[in-house]
Motif scaffolding. Structure first.
Motif, PDB file in Angstrom:
ATOM      1  N   THR A   1       0.826  -1.218   0.000  1.00 26.14           N
ATOM      2  CA  THR A   1       0.000   0.000   0.000  1.00 26.14           C
ATOM      3  C   THR A   1       0.852   1.256   0.000  1.00 26.14           C
ATOM      4  O   THR A   1       0.315   2.357  -0.027  1.00 26.14           O
ATOM      5  N   ALA A   2       2.178   1.094   0.052  1.00 28.30           N
ATOM      6  CA  ALA A   2       3.049   2.274   0.105  1.00 28.30           C
ATOM      7  C   ALA A   2       3.062   2.974  -1.252  1.00 28.30           C
ATOM      8  O   ALA A   2       3.353   2.353  -2.280  1.00 28.30           O
ATOM      9  N   ALA A   3       2.760   4.249  -1.261  1.00 29.31           N
ATOM     10  CA  ALA A   3       2.758   5.020  -2.506  1.00 29.31           C
ATOM     11  C   ALA A   3       4.194   5.306  -2.934  1.00 29.31           C
ATOM     12  O   ALA A   3       5.029   5.706  -2.128  1.00 29.31           O
ATOM     13  N   ASP A   4       4.485   5.077  -4.182  1.00 28.15           N
ATOM     14  CA  ASP A   4       5.796   5.377  -4.743  1.00 28.15           C
ATOM     15  C   ASP A   4       5.585   5.928  -6.152  1.00 28.15           C
ATOM     16  O   ASP A   4       5.573   5.174  -7.129  1.00 28.15           O
ATOM     17  N   PRO A   5       5.397   7.236  -6.263  1.00 28.82           N
ATOM     18  CA  PRO A   5       5.092   7.813  -7.577  1.00 28.82           C
ATOM     19  C   PRO A   5       6.198   7.592  -8.602  1.00 28.82           C
ATOM     20  O   PRO A   5       5.914   7.435  -9.783  1.00 28.82           O
ATOM     21  N   ASN A   6       7.454   7.555  -8.179  1.00 28.20           N
ATOM     22  CA  ASN A   6       8.542   7.323  -9.133  1.00 28.20           C
ATOM     23  C   ASN A   6       8.478   5.907  -9.708  1.00 28.20           C
ATOM     24  O   ASN A   6       8.678   5.696 -10.904  1.00 28.20           O
ATOM     25  N   ARG A   7       8.206   4.943  -8.836  1.00 29.44           N
ATOM     26  CA  ARG A   7       8.036   3.569  -9.309  1.00 29.44           C
ATOM     27  C   ARG A   7       6.871   3.482 -10.281  1.00 29.44           C
ATOM     28  O   ARG A   7       6.979   2.847 -11.345  1.00 29.44           O
ATOM     29  N   ASP A   8       5.761   4.129  -9.941  1.00 30.18           N
ATOM     30  CA  ASP A   8       4.582   4.088 -10.802  1.00 30.18           C
ATOM     31  C   ASP A   8       4.864   4.750 -12.149  1.00 30.18           C
ATOM     32  O   ASP A   8       4.374   4.280 -13.188  1.00 30.18           O
ATOM     33  N   ARG A   9       5.648   5.826 -12.142  1.00 31.71           N
ATOM     34  CA  ARG A   9       5.987   6.492 -13.404  1.00 31.71           C
ATOM     35  C   ARG A   9       6.798   5.568 -14.306  1.00 31.71           C
ATOM     36  O   ARG A   9       6.562   5.486 -15.511  1.00 31.71           O
ATOM     37  N   PHE A  10       7.768   4.861 -13.709  1.00 26.85           N
ATOM     38  CA  PHE A  10       8.594   3.972 -14.524  1.00 26.85           C
ATOM     39  C   PHE A  10       7.764   2.811 -15.055  1.00 26.85           C
ATOM     40  O   PHE A  10       7.885   2.441 -16.238  1.00 26.85           O
ATOM     41  N   VAL A  11       6.948   2.199 -14.212  1.00 25.22           N
ATOM     42  CA  VAL A  11       6.129   1.068 -14.647  1.00 25.22           C
ATOM     43  C   VAL A  11       5.202   1.483 -15.783  1.00 25.22           C
ATOM     44  O   VAL A  11       5.074   0.779 -16.795  1.00 25.22           O
ATOM     45  N   GLN A  12       4.564   2.634 -15.644  1.00 24.13           N
ATOM     46  CA  GLN A  12       3.656   3.093 -16.706  1.00 24.13           C
ATOM     47  C   GLN A  12       4.421   3.380 -17.992  1.00 24.13           C
ATOM     48  O   GLN A  12       3.958   3.051 -19.090  1.00 24.13           O
ATOM     49  N   TRP A  13       5.605   3.984 -17.867  1.00 28.08           N
ATOM     50  CA  TRP A  13       6.430   4.240 -19.050  1.00 28.08           C
ATOM     51  C   TRP A  13       6.799   2.926 -19.740  1.00 28.08           C
ATOM     52  O   TRP A  13       6.734   2.817 -20.972  1.00 28.08           O
ATOM     53  N   LEU A  14       7.171   1.921 -18.962  1.00 21.76           N
ATOM     54  CA  LEU A  14       7.569   0.640 -19.526  1.00 21.76           C
ATOM     55  C   LEU A  14       6.394  -0.040 -20.221  1.00 21.76           C
ATOM     56  O   LEU A  14       6.540  -0.592 -21.325  1.00 21.76           O
ATOM     57  N   VAL A  15       5.213   0.018 -19.612  1.00 22.48           N
ATOM     58  CA  VAL A  15       4.019  -0.563 -20.231  1.00 22.48           C
ATOM     59  C   VAL A  15       3.709   0.154 -21.539  1.00 22.48           C
ATOM     60  O   VAL A  15       3.382  -0.481 -22.554  1.00 22.48           O
ATOM     61  N   ASP A  16       3.828   1.477 -21.554  1.00 16.35           N
ATOM     62  CA  ASP A  16       3.573   2.251 -22.778  1.00 16.35           C
ATOM     63  C   ASP A  16       4.573   1.888 -23.874  1.00 16.35           C
ATOM     64  O   ASP A  16       4.199   1.743 -25.047  1.00 16.35           O
ATOM     65  N   GLU A  17       5.849   1.734 -23.502  1.00 23.46           N
ATOM     66  CA  GLU A  17       6.869   1.358 -24.486  1.00 23.46           C
ATOM     67  C   GLU A  17       6.566  -0.019 -25.068  1.00 23.46           C
ATOM     68  O   GLU A  17       6.733  -0.248 -26.275  1.00 23.46           O
ATOM     69  N   ALA A  18       6.136  -0.945 -24.233  1.00 16.71           N
ATOM     70  CA  ALA A  18       5.810  -2.288 -24.706  1.00 16.71           C
ATOM     71  C   ALA A  18       4.612  -2.251 -25.652  1.00 16.71           C
ATOM     72  O   ALA A  18       4.590  -2.960 -26.671  1.00 16.71           O
ATOM     73  N   GLN A  19       3.617  -1.432 -25.339  1.00 15.36           N
ATOM     74  CA  GLN A  19       2.450  -1.318 -26.210  1.00 15.36           C
ATOM     75  C   GLN A  19       2.826  -0.737 -27.562  1.00 15.36           C
ATOM     76  O   GLN A  19       2.350  -1.201 -28.612  1.00 15.36           O
ATOM     77  N   GLN A  20       3.699   0.278 -27.553  1.00 14.22           N
ATOM     78  CA  GLN A  20       4.165   0.855 -28.819  1.00 14.22           C
ATOM     79  C   GLN A  20       4.930  -0.183 -29.630  1.00 14.22           C
ATOM     80  O   GLN A  20       4.794  -0.259 -30.855  1.00 14.22           O
ATOM     81  N   PHE A  21       5.747  -0.983 -28.938  1.00 15.46           N
ATOM     82  CA  PHE A  21       6.507  -2.008 -29.622  1.00 15.46           C
ATOM     83  C   PHE A  21       5.578  -3.035 -30.259  1.00 15.46           C
ATOM     84  O   PHE A  21       5.762  -3.436 -31.415  1.00 15.46           O
ATOM     85  N   CYS A  22       4.576  -3.477 -29.510  1.00 12.57           N
ATOM     86  CA  CYS A  22       3.637  -4.464 -30.056  1.00 12.57           C
ATOM     87  C   CYS A  22       2.800  -3.902 -31.197  1.00 12.57           C
ATOM     88  O   CYS A  22       2.360  -4.659 -32.078  1.00 12.57           O
ATOM     89  N   ALA A  23       2.625  -2.569 -31.199  1.00 11.40           N
ATOM     90  CA  ALA A  23       1.853  -1.935 -32.274  1.00 11.40           C
ATOM     91  C   ALA A  23       2.677  -1.762 -33.545  1.00 11.40           C
ATOM     92  O   ALA A  23       2.151  -1.323 -34.572  1.00 11.40           O
ATOM     93  N   GLY A  24       3.964  -2.062 -33.460  1.00 11.27           N
ATOM     94  CA  GLY A  24       4.794  -1.979 -34.664  1.00 11.27           C
ATOM     95  C   GLY A  24       5.908  -0.975 -34.622  1.00 11.27           C
ATOM     96  O   GLY A  24       6.737  -0.929 -35.526  1.00 11.27           O
TER      97      GLY A  24
END
Length: 298
Positions: free
Chosen positions: A271-294
């Protein structure tokens, strides 16, 4: 309530003495006298009410209690040092994230894209460590893990990124030699997935007498290097050999793709909030989605 904690100096003296099995060598390492080390250990033993060392003439050996305590103290001091260094290096308006990643994925997919993250979040420092096998995240010191989906991550937050689709690759001249009958077909295997080639051969109908035979390598990066060196045909994730295929250093002899494991980003389910961790995870998910999109460019 007052805590019963030994002084840090006594713990440092104890850890050094336990590591060297010698007060004199510990004293030399710590730049203090041997008598000072002996007094620190004596005070620590008195405070704990336990004998940590057995004295044998000029030598000392850890007692049974001392052996167990030394392992715990070494881990605690190491963690304390790590956290202290982390605090010193941390920007005032940013933070530091400790990442555990699969080696080949890190070097061939993640690192070439990290400049985009750094441009967006210049005050977040990413420290990368390689881990080839799943491990308990709790108490590991890691904030984020990028690894394959695995039962070890039950109870964690697991966000799939993409599948490591496996393709066969080899040096172009090796393929020509095999077709002409001048070179035998050698299959290169990854040690952790010994049945990958067998599954590929069974599904594709490739005329291979023994799909289990051939040299084995621990990492995909070693497999790729072996294929480039002309040692045989490797079955590797296509995302790891994009540049070699584009440059013509490797080719794909058979077009069938074998679905491999799923890569995922893993974090603790806390339950500990870590905005920096969340920013990196979201960035990584977005990069993976872009990669899968071509968009495969780093």
């Amino acid at each position: 309530m007052r805590r019963t904690l030994p002084g840090i100096s006594a713990l440092i003296a104890f850890e050094a003495s336990a590591r060297h099995n010698s007060f004199s060598r510990a004293a030399a390492e710590l730049f203090i006298s041997e008598g000072a080390v002996s007094r620190q250990i004596a005070r620590l033993e008195a405070q704990l009410g336990s004998t940590l060392f057995v004295r044998r003439g000029n030598r000392v050996e850890l007692s049974r209690q001392g052996q167990s305590y030394a392992a715990q103290v070494r881990e605690i001091l190491g963690r304390l040092e790590q956290e202290s260094l982390r605090l010193v290096a941390q920007p005032d308006d940013g933070g530091i994230l400790e990442l555990a990643v699969i080696p080949t994925f890190a070097s061939r997919w993640l690192i070439p894209r990290l400049d985009r993250f750094q441009k967006r979040y210049p005050n977040i420092i990413l420290n990368l460590s390689e881990r080839t096998k799943p491990f308990p995240m709790s108490g590991s010191g890691f904030d984020v893990v990028v690894h394959f989906t695995h039962p070890a991550w039950v109870g964690h937050v697991v966000q799939p990124l993409f599948a490591e689709n496996l393709v066969p690759v080899c040096r172009p001249d090796l393929l020509k030699g095999h077709i002409s009958g001048d070179a035998p077909l050698v299959l290169l295997h990854k040690r952790g997935t010994p049945n990958a080639w067998r599954d590929y051969v069974n599904a594709s109908g490739l005329p291979v007498a023994n799909a289990i035979a051939g040299p084995r390598f621990d990492l995909f990066s070693l497999l790729i290097d072996a294929a480039i060196a002309g040692l045989g045909v490797a079955l590797v994730p296509g995302i790891f050999v994009e540049s070699e295929l584009a440059a013509g250093a490797l080719c794909i002899p058979w077009q069938r793709v074998e679905r491999g494991n799923t890569l995922a980003v893993i974090t603790l389910n806390d339950t500990a909030a870590d905005p920096n961790r969340d920013r990196f995870v979201q960035w990584l998910v977005d990069e993976a989605q872009q990669f899968c999109a071509g968009d495969t460019s780093p």
